[in-house]
Design an enzyme around this catalytic site. Sequence first.
Site, PDB file in Angstrom:
ATOM      1  N   MET A   1       0.861  -1.088   0.098  1.00  0.00           N
ATOM      2  CA  MET A   1       0.067   0.114  -0.120  1.00  0.00           C
ATOM      3  C   MET A   1       0.853   1.226  -0.094  1.00  0.00           C
ATOM      4  O   MET A   1       0.613   2.198  -0.816  1.00  0.00           O
ATOM      5  CB  MET A   1      -0.763  -0.090   1.223  1.00  0.00           C
ATOM      6  CG  MET A   1      -2.064   1.112   1.188  1.00  0.00           C
ATOM      7  SD  MET A   1      -3.163   0.920   2.535  1.00  0.00           S
ATOM      8  CE  MET A   1      -2.154   0.931   3.896  1.00  0.00           C
TER       9      MET A   1
ATOM     10  N   ASP B   1      14.869 -10.465  -2.063  1.00  0.00           N
ATOM     11  CA  ASP B   1      14.754 -10.913  -0.798  1.00  0.00           C
ATOM     12  C   ASP B   1      15.680 -10.078   0.109  1.00  0.00           C
ATOM     13  O   ASP B   1      16.907 -10.231   0.086  1.00  0.00           O
ATOM     14  CB  ASP B   1      14.943 -12.309  -0.678  1.00  0.00           C
ATOM     15  CG  ASP B   1      15.017 -12.949   0.723  1.00  0.00           C
ATOM     16  OD1 ASP B   1      14.937 -12.321   1.874  1.00  0.00           O
ATOM     17  OD2 ASP B   1      15.275 -14.372   0.735  1.00  0.00           O
TER      18      ASP B   1
ATOM     19  N   TYR C   1       6.041  -7.702  17.503  1.00  0.00           N
ATOM     20  CA  TYR C   1       6.297  -6.873  16.160  1.00  0.00           C
ATOM     21  C   TYR C   1       6.816  -5.623  16.579  1.00  0.00           C
ATOM     22  O   TYR C   1       8.022  -5.133  15.983  1.00  0.00           O
ATOM     23  CB  TYR C   1       4.700  -6.664  15.804  1.00  0.00           C
ATOM     24  CG  TYR C   1       4.643  -5.410  14.691  1.00  0.00           C
ATOM     25  CD1 TYR C   1       5.295  -5.680  13.523  1.00  0.00           C
ATOM     26  CD2 TYR C   1       4.187  -4.265  14.899  1.00  0.00           C
ATOM     27  CE1 TYR C   1       5.315  -4.628  12.328  1.00  0.00           C
ATOM     28  CE2 TYR C   1       4.276  -3.066  14.021  1.00  0.00           C
ATOM     29  CZ  TYR C   1       4.710  -3.414  12.875  1.00  0.00           C
ATOM     30  OH  TYR C   1       4.645  -2.542  11.543  1.00  0.00           O
TER      31      TYR C   1
ATOM     32  N   LYS D   1      10.693  -4.175  15.179  1.00  0.00           N
ATOM     33  CA  LYS D   1      11.025  -2.953  14.412  1.00  0.00           C
ATOM     34  C   LYS D   1      11.790  -2.080  15.036  1.00  0.00           C
ATOM     35  O   LYS D   1      12.364  -1.484  14.393  1.00  0.00           O
ATOM     36  CB  LYS D   1       9.312  -2.282  14.266  1.00  0.00           C
ATOM     37  CG  LYS D   1       8.665  -3.217  13.577  1.00  0.00           C
ATOM     38  CD  LYS D   1       9.080  -3.284  11.873  1.00  0.00           C
ATOM     39  CE  LYS D   1       8.938  -1.655  11.115  1.00  0.00           C
ATOM     40  NZ  LYS D   1       9.209  -1.482   9.743  1.00  0.00           N
TER      41      LYS D   1
END
Length: 280
Positions: free
Chosen positions: A11, A35, A122, A126
């Site tokens: 997106m 990758d 998560y 990050k």
Amino acid sequence: MRILVTGAAGMLGTDLRERLSAEHTVVAADRRGLDITDEAAVQTAVRDVDAVVNCAAWTAVDDAEEQEREAFTLNATGPHLLARAAAGAGARLVQISTDYVFPGDGTSPYAEDAALGPVSAYGRTKAAGEWAVRAADPRHLVVRTAWLYGAHGACFPRTMARLARERDALEVVEDQVGQPTWTCDVADLVARLLEASVPGGAYHATSSGKASWYELARAVVTSAGRDPGMVAPTTSAAFARPAPRPAYSVLGHDRLRELGVAPIGDWRERWEIAAPVVLA
């Protein structure tokens, strides 16, 4: 500039390609084309570019609770390889990050240099990616964003608009606050940061102002031509999920202002402009 965009089919990646290609040469790479955890492939990909914008990421927040190692590989190891290769090639990396690196218990906007304190798998992965990028080269940029919506993928407004057509009533959480942000606006800000050759470090690419998911849902339902009264407030406890969600995800924009870079406008004003495109 010649700019490599990874995660280019997503997106945000799609809007970045469109915004950057207006003035720059864009090399687009989706997960099949590159990758980012393959060191040799990464070295080759960054060899002839001036900048890299990394949108490739593990974004399945709940799945990361059970698959943190896999999420870490994509969210930390991959950015580390990209950052190191970019530094070696003399290119700048823009690492797209998230509000989840903060604990979400604040009461005032998180500054760009606020202490990190992720509470989910998560968020931890990050945050590790941010650290790896900055350690590789202080010229690299970390651009945190949150509550993204856009025309080129699944997102909260598109889901709410669909449900408003299918149901007579909706319940949406009111005790999570953040900044609804259009991917087109993030793409524009990333382009402006690169073009302005800003110093390395962290920047926040979120709309100004703040809203709850409930407030955003009412705005979306109104734009979809339905009565916002069909949306009722509820709490996070009613929608228990494996990964904890930040209760407060408002990010500050002081560093942008200090450098003379205009932050993204108020979320309501931006939604009014974005709605016809996102809900088309």
